[in-house]
Design a protein around this motif. Structure first.
Motif, PDB file in Angstrom:
ATOM      1  N   TYR A  26       0.844  -1.196   0.000  1.00 15.31           N
ATOM      2  CA  TYR A  26       0.000   0.000   0.000  1.00 15.31           C
ATOM      3  C   TYR A  26       0.878   1.243   0.000  1.00 15.31           C
ATOM      4  O   TYR A  26       1.813   1.350   0.791  1.00 15.31           O
ATOM      5  CB  TYR A  26      -0.874   0.037   1.263  1.00 15.31           C
ATOM      6  N   VAL A  35       0.985   4.913   1.154  1.00 13.13           N
ATOM      7  CA  VAL A  35       0.275   5.640   2.196  1.00 13.13           C
ATOM      8  C   VAL A  35       0.819   7.063   2.301  1.00 13.13           C
ATOM      9  O   VAL A  35       1.965   7.331   1.966  1.00 13.13           O
ATOM     10  CB  VAL A  35       0.374   4.920   3.568  1.00 13.13           C
ATOM     11  N   VAL A  65       2.925   6.819   7.153  1.00 14.04           N
ATOM     12  CA  VAL A  65       3.108   5.426   7.556  1.00 14.04           C
ATOM     13  C   VAL A  65       2.675   5.191   9.004  1.00 14.04           C
ATOM     14  O   VAL A  65       2.089   4.154   9.312  1.00 14.04           O
ATOM     15  CB  VAL A  65       4.559   4.949   7.289  1.00 14.04           C
ATOM     16  N   ALA A  75      -1.103   5.004   9.112  1.00 10.62           N
ATOM     17  CA  ALA A  75      -1.544   3.752   8.478  1.00 10.62           C
ATOM     18  C   ALA A  75      -1.321   2.562   9.408  1.00 10.62           C
ATOM     19  O   ALA A  75      -2.176   1.676   9.507  1.00 10.62           O
ATOM     20  CB  ALA A  75      -0.828   3.551   7.148  1.00 10.62           C
ATOM     21  N   TRP A 121      -4.300   0.015  10.589  1.00  7.49           N
ATOM     22  CA  TRP A 121      -4.238  -1.433  10.343  1.00  7.49           C
ATOM     23  C   TRP A 121      -4.144  -2.207  11.649  1.00  7.49           C
ATOM     24  O   TRP A 121      -4.678  -3.309  11.766  1.00  7.49           O
ATOM     25  CB  TRP A 121      -3.079  -1.770   9.404  1.00  7.49           C
ATOM     26  N   TRP A 145       4.282  -4.645  13.989  1.00 12.10           N
ATOM     27  CA  TRP A 145       4.860  -3.929  12.860  1.00 12.10           C
ATOM     28  C   TRP A 145       6.350  -3.709  13.044  1.00 12.10           C
ATOM     29  O   TRP A 145       6.818  -3.456  14.149  1.00 12.10           O
ATOM     30  CB  TRP A 145       4.180  -2.568  12.689  1.00 12.10           C
ATOM     31  N   GLU A 174       2.590  -4.415   3.412  1.00 18.43           N
ATOM     32  CA  GLU A 174       3.675  -3.446   3.317  1.00 18.43           C
ATOM     33  C   GLU A 174       3.054  -2.064   3.147  1.00 18.43           C
ATOM     34  O   GLU A 174       2.199  -1.871   2.279  1.00 18.43           O
ATOM     35  CB  GLU A 174       4.569  -3.773   2.121  1.00 18.43           C
ATOM     36  N   LEU A 175       3.487  -1.130   3.974  1.00 25.22           N
ATOM     37  CA  LEU A 175       3.028   0.256   3.898  1.00 25.22           C
ATOM     38  C   LEU A 175       4.212   1.109   3.465  1.00 25.22           C
ATOM     39  O   LEU A 175       5.269   1.059   4.094  1.00 25.22           O
ATOM     40  CB  LEU A 175       2.508   0.718   5.261  1.00 25.22           C
ATOM     41  N   GLN A 190       5.702   4.895   2.382  1.00 31.20           N
ATOM     42  CA  GLN A 190       5.586   6.353   2.321  1.00 31.20           C
ATOM     43  C   GLN A 190       6.863   6.882   1.691  1.00 31.20           C
ATOM     44  O   GLN A 190       7.939   6.773   2.278  1.00 31.20           O
ATOM     45  CB  GLN A 190       5.420   6.943   3.725  1.00 31.20           C
TER      46      GLN A 190
END
Length: 181
Positions: A13, A15, A18, A21, A25, A33, A67-68, A70
């Motif tokens: 994703y 974002v 981060v 986000a 989530w 995380w 996976e996020l 930025q």
């Protein structure tokens, strides 16, 4: 014949923030995380060298990694078109490849357009292909299944199985690591 190796292992994703986000989530039960800040990506995007700088976070649900991403600089990248339009959300689906060179060639031979080739600072490679359906936006990614990446997945999956929903993210800062070297 399957052109993509195995199962989808990652949903990536783009974002805007981060940390926000991760909080969102986490409320949905994804975690724990790991956040890696200031990651320089040595890449070739649409045929030209570029070094996007990203903050990235990884969490797991079952054997799928979320996976996020930025991006924190303005370098050309597969993320910039999304950011420029203020479109955030699902960016790519990824498969692990134990033969990335052969898998990349097979997808190219099948007519997929390679848009970005990235060498990770920790070793390994990942490759983005344009969406297989014209007009769609979700990119296809191959992740090189290095021993370190496989270990990261195994540890993340195990940590997620026992996660109580309350631990703070683990943060690694590449800029601080480079400064201390």
């Amino acid at each position: 014949m399957h052109l993509l190796p195995g199962s989808i292992r990652q949903l990536g994703y783009v974002v805007e923030n981060v940390d926000a986000a991760i909080a969102a989530w986490s409320r949905l039960g994804i975690g724990p995380w790991t956040v890696i800040r200031n990651v320089p990506l040595a890449s070739v995007y649409r045929g030209k060298p570029s070094t996007p700088l990203i903050d990235v976070a990884f969490g797991y649900r079952g054997d799928v990694q979320l996976e996020l991403i930025q991006q924190t600089n303005n370098a050309a990248s597969p993320y910039r078109p999304w950011i420029g339009k203020r479109q955030f959300g699902l960016h790519h689906t990824a498969w692990l490849s134990s033969s990335i060179g052969a898998d990349v060639q097979r997808l190219r031979d099948a007519g997929l357009e390679l848009i970005c080739d990235i060498n990770m600072p920790t070793g390994g490679r990942y490759v983005y292909f344009a969406p297989p359906v014209a007009g769609e936006q979700t990119i296809v990614e191959l992740l090189e299944a290095t021993p370190a990446l496989q270990q990261m997945f195994a540890q993340g999956i195990a940590a997620a199985a026992g996660w109580d929903g309350h631990s703070a993210p683990t943060v690694i800062d590449f800029a601080a690591l480079a400064h201390n070297s």
